[in-house]
Design a protein around this motif. Structure first.
Motif, PDB file in Angstrom:
ATOM      1  N   GLY A   1       0.822  -1.063   0.052  1.00  0.00           N
ATOM      2  CA  GLY A   1       0.126  -0.057   0.103  1.00  0.00           C
ATOM      3  C   GLY A   1       0.975   1.351  -0.098  1.00  0.00           C
ATOM      4  O   GLY A   1       1.855   1.458   0.482  1.00  0.00           O
ATOM      5  N   TYR A   2       0.212   2.507  -0.584  1.00  0.00           N
ATOM      6  CA  TYR A   2       0.838   3.643  -0.554  1.00  0.00           C
ATOM      7  C   TYR A   2      -0.157   4.671   0.051  1.00  0.00           C
ATOM      8  O   TYR A   2      -1.270   4.794  -0.932  1.00  0.00           O
ATOM      9  CB  TYR A   2       1.641   4.002  -1.964  1.00  0.00           C
ATOM     10  N   SER A   3       0.116   5.615   0.766  1.00  0.00           N
ATOM     11  CA  SER A   3      -0.947   6.657   1.243  1.00  0.00           C
ATOM     12  C   SER A   3      -0.128   7.921   1.186  1.00  0.00           C
ATOM     13  O   SER A   3       0.832   8.185   1.767  1.00  0.00           O
ATOM     14  CB  SER A   3      -1.417   6.283   2.621  1.00  0.00           C
ATOM     15  N   GLY A   4      -0.558   8.760   0.351  1.00  0.00           N
ATOM     16  CA  GLY A   4      -0.078  10.127   0.453  1.00  0.00           C
ATOM     17  C   GLY A   4      -0.829  11.312   0.913  1.00  0.00           C
ATOM     18  O   GLY A   4      -2.175  10.938   1.141  1.00  0.00           O
ATOM     19  N   GLU A   5      -0.765  12.487   0.597  1.00  0.00           N
ATOM     20  CA  GLU A   5      -1.658  13.615   1.001  1.00  0.00           C
ATOM     21  C   GLU A   5      -2.901  13.492   0.026  1.00  0.00           C
ATOM     22  O   GLU A   5      -3.883  13.981   0.814  1.00  0.00           O
ATOM     23  CB  GLU A   5      -0.868  14.909   0.953  1.00  0.00           C
ATOM     24  N   THR A   6      -2.866  13.134  -0.990  1.00  0.00           N
ATOM     25  CA  THR A   6      -4.112  13.386  -1.719  1.00  0.00           C
ATOM     26  C   THR A   6      -4.548  12.058  -2.201  1.00  0.00           C
ATOM     27  O   THR A   6      -5.741  12.269  -2.895  1.00  0.00           O
ATOM     28  CB  THR A   6      -3.600  14.010  -3.257  1.00  0.00           C
ATOM     29  N   GLY A   7      -4.206  10.881  -1.487  1.00  0.00           N
ATOM     30  CA  GLY A   7      -4.786   9.810  -2.175  1.00  0.00           C
ATOM     31  C   GLY A   7      -4.020   8.452  -1.810  1.00  0.00           C
ATOM     32  O   GLY A   7      -3.066   8.690  -0.864  1.00  0.00           O
ATOM     33  N   SER A   8      -4.503   7.199  -2.277  1.00  0.00           N
ATOM     34  CA  SER A   8      -3.705   6.110  -1.593  1.00  0.00           C
ATOM     35  C   SER A   8      -4.008   5.022  -2.811  1.00  0.00           C
ATOM     36  O   SER A   8      -4.988   5.162  -3.653  1.00  0.00           O
ATOM     37  CB  SER A   8      -4.601   5.552  -0.246  1.00  0.00           C
ATOM     38  N   ALA A   9      -3.193   4.140  -2.669  1.00  0.00           N
ATOM     39  CA  ALA A   9      -3.538   2.880  -3.632  1.00  0.00           C
ATOM     40  C   ALA A   9      -2.820   1.793  -3.125  1.00  0.00           C
ATOM     41  O   ALA A   9      -1.884   1.634  -2.183  1.00  0.00           O
ATOM     42  CB  ALA A   9      -2.321   3.141  -5.017  1.00  0.00           C
ATOM     43  N   PHE A  10      -3.781   0.219  -3.317  1.00  0.00           N
ATOM     44  CA  PHE A  10      -3.381  -0.613  -2.641  1.00  0.00           C
ATOM     45  C   PHE A  10      -3.238  -1.804  -3.662  1.00  0.00           C
ATOM     46  O   PHE A  10      -4.446  -1.964  -4.519  1.00  0.00           O
ATOM     47  CB  PHE A  10      -4.308  -1.038  -1.458  1.00  0.00           C
TER      48      PHE A  10
END
Length: 373
Positions: free
Chosen positions: A206-215
């Motif tokens: 998973g990746y989580s940033g300030e404007t969104g995420s992706a798993f």
């Protein structure tokens, strides 16, 4: 002079005594409240009205997806979640009651049919968390609780993917943005026990940033009786981003394949869905779910009284697809959310019209009401 000195000392002793008493009472109150402050109770109640525009309004005239399929005024579920958050350990007891809850735990029997999730966890360190028990699936964009979904009805990908797992999973915080998960679990949706002595493995990056995420999610293993079915593999991508302050775009794609026993080709399904949403005010958002979903080699074809049925169309090779467009409005009135929704499903000769004739489309309208606490 002695009298003044004695009075001054007495005042100081009295003040110190009161101060110590106050501090003692405050410390006692903090000690007594500490466990209670870590306990949270939350949940939701929902119901809806459903009307078929192009078909008769009976229960079985509905899209082949989970939940929200009953005619007229209908009930969703009551959901109560008890959550204890300690510094190192905690638990979640998530209980559901009602038609939606019953469908969500459809493989359960007896009193535990009300259990949606039931697990304990241990924060081994700041980087590692272990979870043991029954937890909702990590795959897919949508969830069981209507509070966690923008659309009130559910997608095909959600309906035929896993709902819940029972097992042990380990979450790893790789850094401030990246995470990973590994799990060993019972066959999918066998949440109370394992009748097959087979297990599946799961993984997530998973990746989580300030404007969104992706798993990016995976699962692999034998989902039934050894020798009766082959192993199942599923890969799933879930992502969502705030493209502007008022516009959000979510994407979900999935692919599932089950190997045959002996000779033959694998069977399964795949799909993709887009979830654009536009926030027009503090209380109203409008969103669309556009989904394409397909089966191959009879991945969703089931035997039924000597014949075969499927929630979507299929040809002689067991291949078929469906396109489902769902337009949903979401209006908040305090803790109450109203969701008017128009939905159009299109799949070759799998629906019935008002004259009970086979047709390729089904148009329906739903208004959902959700109260969360």
């Amino acid at each position: 002079m002695k009298t003044q000195t004695f009075t001054h000392i007495l005042k100081r002793l009295t003040f110190m005594s009161l101060a110590l008493s106050f501090l003692g009472m405050q410390a006692q109150e903090e000690t007594e409240k500490k466990w209670f402050d870590n306990v949270n109770v939350s949940g939701s109640v929902d119901g809806y009205y459903r009307y078929n525009i192009t078909a008769d309004n009976r229960d079985f005239f509905a899209p082949g997806t989970s939940f929200v399929n009953r005619a007229g005024f209908a009930l969703g579920m009551a959901n109560v979640i008890l959550n204890y958050e300690g510094s190192k350990v905690g638990f979640v007891a998530d209980l559901v009651y009602g038609p939606r809850g019953e469908e969500a735990v459809f493989l359960s029997t007896g009193s535990s049919q009300i259990v949606n999730q039931l697990y304990v966890y241990w924060n081994v360190s700041e980087k590692v968390k272990l979870t043991f028990g029954n937890f909702n699936t990590y795959l897919g964009y949508e969830v069981i609780s209507p509070v966690g979904n923008f659309n009130y009805s559910t997608s095909y990908m959600f309906s035929y993917g896993p709902f819940s797992h029972t097992g042990l999973k380990a979450d790893f915080a790789l850094n401030d943005e990246w995470s990973a998960m590994l799990a060993v679990m019972n066959p999918t949706d066998y949440t109370e026990s394992n009748p097959f002595d087979t297990y599946i493995v799961g993984a997530q990056l998973g990746y989580s940033g300030e404007t969104g995420s992706a798993f990016l999610n995976f699962r692999y293993g034998n989902e039934g009786e050894p020798g009766a079915v082959g192993p199942t593999f599923q890969a799933d991508l879930t992502t969502g981003w705030d493209l502007t302050e008022s516009f959000y775009l979510g994407i979900n794609g999935t692919y599932l394949s089950t190997e045959p026993q002996g000779d033959g080709d694998a069977s399964g399904f795949y799909g993709i869905a887009l979830y654009p949403q536009l926030k027009t005010s503090e209380s109203f958002t409008i969103g669309l779910r556009g989904e394409y979903f397909a089966q191959y080699n009879g991945g969703l074809v089931f035997a039924d009284g000597g014949g075969f049925i499927s929630p979507i169309a299929f040809d002689n090779e067991g291949d078929g697809d469906v396109i489902a467009i769902t337009l949903t409005g979401s209006y908040d009135v305090g803790d109450l959310t109203l969701k008017p929704e128009f939905r159009l499903d299109s799949s070759e000769d799998v629906f019935l019209d008002k004259d009970d004739e086979v047709t390729s489309t089904l148009a329906s309208f739903v208004v959902g009401a959700i109260y969360k606490f």
